[in-house]
Design an enzyme around this catalytic site. Structure first.
Site, mmCIF file in Angstrom:
data_model
loop_
_atom_site.group_PDB
_atom_site.id
_atom_site.type_symbol
_atom_site.label_atom_id
_atom_site.label_comp_id
_atom_site.label_asym_id
_atom_site.label_seq_id
_atom_site.Cartn_x
_atom_site.Cartn_y
_atom_site.Cartn_z
ATOM 1 N N ASP A 1 -0.832 -8.566 -2.217
ATOM 2 C CA ASP A 1 -1.991 -7.685 -2.309
ATOM 3 C C ASP A 1 -1.571 -6.270 -2.691
ATOM 4 O O ASP A 1 -0.625 -5.722 -2.117
ATOM 5 C CB ASP A 1 -2.743 -7.643 -0.973
ATOM 6 N N ASN B 1 7.944 -10.758 10.655
ATOM 7 C CA ASN B 1 6.492 -10.916 10.682
ATOM 8 C C ASN B 1 6.043 -12.336 10.374
ATOM 9 O O ASN B 1 5.053 -12.827 10.945
ATOM 10 C CB ASN B 1 5.841 -9.946 9.688
ATOM 11 N N ALA C 1 -1.555 -2.153 13.316
ATOM 12 C CA ALA C 1 -2.065 -0.799 13.541
ATOM 13 C C ALA C 1 -1.080 0.256 13.069
ATOM 14 O O ALA C 1 -0.679 1.158 13.810
ATOM 15 C CB ALA C 1 -2.439 -0.574 15.008
ATOM 16 N N GLY D 1 3.165 -5.167 5.464
ATOM 17 C CA GLY D 1 3.991 -4.400 4.540
ATOM 18 C C GLY D 1 5.396 -4.316 5.114
ATOM 19 O O GLY D 1 5.638 -4.680 6.274
ATOM 20 N N TYR E 1 -2.773 2.626 -5.333
ATOM 21 C CA TYR E 1 -1.580 2.747 -4.499
ATOM 22 C C TYR E 1 -0.453 3.427 -5.275
ATOM 23 O O TYR E 1 -0.083 2.996 -6.367
ATOM 24 C CB TYR E 1 -1.100 1.382 -4.012
ATOM 25 N N TRP F 1 0.819 -1.215 0.000
ATOM 26 C CA TRP F 1 0.000 0.000 0.000
ATOM 27 C C TRP F 1 0.851 1.263 0.000
ATOM 28 O O TRP F 1 0.802 2.072 -0.928
ATOM 29 C CB TRP F 1 -0.936 -0.031 1.214
ATOM 30 N N GLN G 1 11.971 -6.946 8.149
ATOM 31 C CA GLN G 1 10.620 -6.849 8.693
ATOM 32 C C GLN G 1 9.752 -8.007 8.215
ATOM 33 O O GLN G 1 8.932 -8.529 8.962
ATOM 34 C CB GLN G 1 9.991 -5.508 8.279
ATOM 35 N N THR H 1 9.400 -2.083 4.664
ATOM 36 C CA THR H 1 10.366 -1.228 3.977
ATOM 37 C C THR H 1 11.744 -1.875 3.949
ATOM 38 O O THR H 1 12.631 -1.418 3.249
ATOM 39 C CB THR H 1 10.471 0.141 4.665
ATOM 40 N N PRO I 1 -2.703 -5.174 10.604
ATOM 41 C CA PRO I 1 -2.768 -5.948 11.845
ATOM 42 C C PRO I 1 -1.851 -5.402 12.935
ATOM 43 O O PRO I 1 -2.053 -5.693 14.120
ATOM 44 C CB PRO I 1 -2.319 -7.346 11.400
#
Length: 334
Positions: free
Chosen positions: A49, A294, A209, A284, A54, A21, A290, A286, A207
């Protein structure tokens, strides 16, 4: 990586999806974006996704280039339609014209002949629902779309779409993509019960936030430079969570995560996956690290005692109002 069926369909998706996104085409350079996609593939994420809107269509282009050379049948590519992608009066919404033109643009940018899931990014009050669903059904029959879903639709809107599809013999919705996290639980009262009954799965976004549930935002302190809270695209969404009361409560989750041997991000992602109606959680990144962090939330089981501790730690700051699931009353753009 664990895999789940998307709703009651035969399509399996990775429990954790990779979404682009804010990152691709805007927040990070393309080389970094490609590294993140490669990390996702290496971690056995198969579900990607995106959306036409975007980064003003650039996100689809970056994802298409990042997935070039990957065996098409080995991944699931999801995109969306609704928000403006041009300046004309028909460059938004869910009319037959905009949907048809948008899917062709998305396929071109993604460098694929079809998308696995095509989603109505919001509800369009100005287009008859029958027109939207018939156009989606036509795209399925043409082989350009395999399954159809929605994003941020209310329970009544989803119910109407399912009823019309059944009456008209159209392909049914198999998914909804709502915001869902420990802090934002507005789908639990109405949407989840309906979707469980009707076989519609949730592909949840944010998820963590918008990063708040990592615990990196400290009460009474300015957000770190370069963080989501300072990005002009994402800051509007994260602002609702940046109150000191919320940030203080989030800090109380740290000992819970530590006791489980999880990072805060892993705890947040694992929490949404405890909901059996959730088919996949979108993350997501960068940086590739990460993604690696996750994905370790996949397959984690949180006992009832842990879930209760989380509820107690967050208390009344959790948003649960079903009315918070909203679409613009009028079509955006001209």
């Amino acid at each position: 990586m664990q895999y789940r069926h998307l709703g009651r369909s035969g399509l399996k998706v990775s429990e954790i999806s990779y979404g682009n996104w804010i990152t691709h085409g805007s927040q990070v350079e393309e080389d970094s974006a490609k590294e993140c996609v490669r990390a996702a593939l290496d971690a056995e994420i198969t579900t990607f996704d995106t959306a036409d809107v975007y980064a003003a269509t650039k996100a689809e282009e970056v994802l298409g280039r990042a997935l070039k050379g990957v065996r098409r049948e080995s991944v699931e590519i999801f995109t969306k339609v609704y928000w403006p992608t041009g300046s004309g009066p028909n460059d938004s919404g869910l009319s037959r014209k905009h949907i048809t033109e948008s899917i062709h643009g998305s396929l071109r940018r993604l460098q694929t002949d079809y998308v696995d899931l095509y989603q109505a990014h919001r509800y369009d009050y100005t287009t008859p629902l029958e027109e939207t669903l018939k156009t989606f059904d036509d795209l399925v029959r043409q082989g350009k779309v395999l399954y159809v879903g929605v994003s941020e639709w209310s329970a009544s809107q989803i119910a109407d779409a399912l009823r019309i599809a059944d009456q008209m013999g159209f392909d049914r919705l198999i998914s909804n993509q709502p915001q869902y996290s420990m802090l934002w639980r507005v789908i639990e009262a109405e949407i989840v019960p309906l979707c469980e009954k009707e076989g519609v799965g949730q592909i949840v976004w944010s998820p963590i936030a918008q990063g708040v549930l990592t615990g990196k935002y400290q009460p009474g302190q300015a957000p770190p430079a370069g963080s989501r809270a300072t990005d002009p695209t994402g800051s509007n969404f994260i602002s609702r969570f940046m109150e000191d009361e919320v940030l203080t409560r989030v800090q109380d989750l740290k000992p819970i995560a530590a006791d489980l041997g999880l990072t805060m991000a892993q705890l947040a992602v694992a929490w949404v996956l405890q909901n059996p109606n959730v088919s996949s959680a979108i993350v997501g990144a960068t940086r590739p690290e990460q993604v690696v962090d996750n994905v370790k939330a996949s397959g984690v089981k949180l006992e009832a005692e842990v879930m209760a501790k989380i509820d107690s730690a967050l208390g009344a700051i959790v948003e649960r109002d079903p009315a918070k699931t909203q679409s613009p009353a009028t079509r955006p753009g001209r």
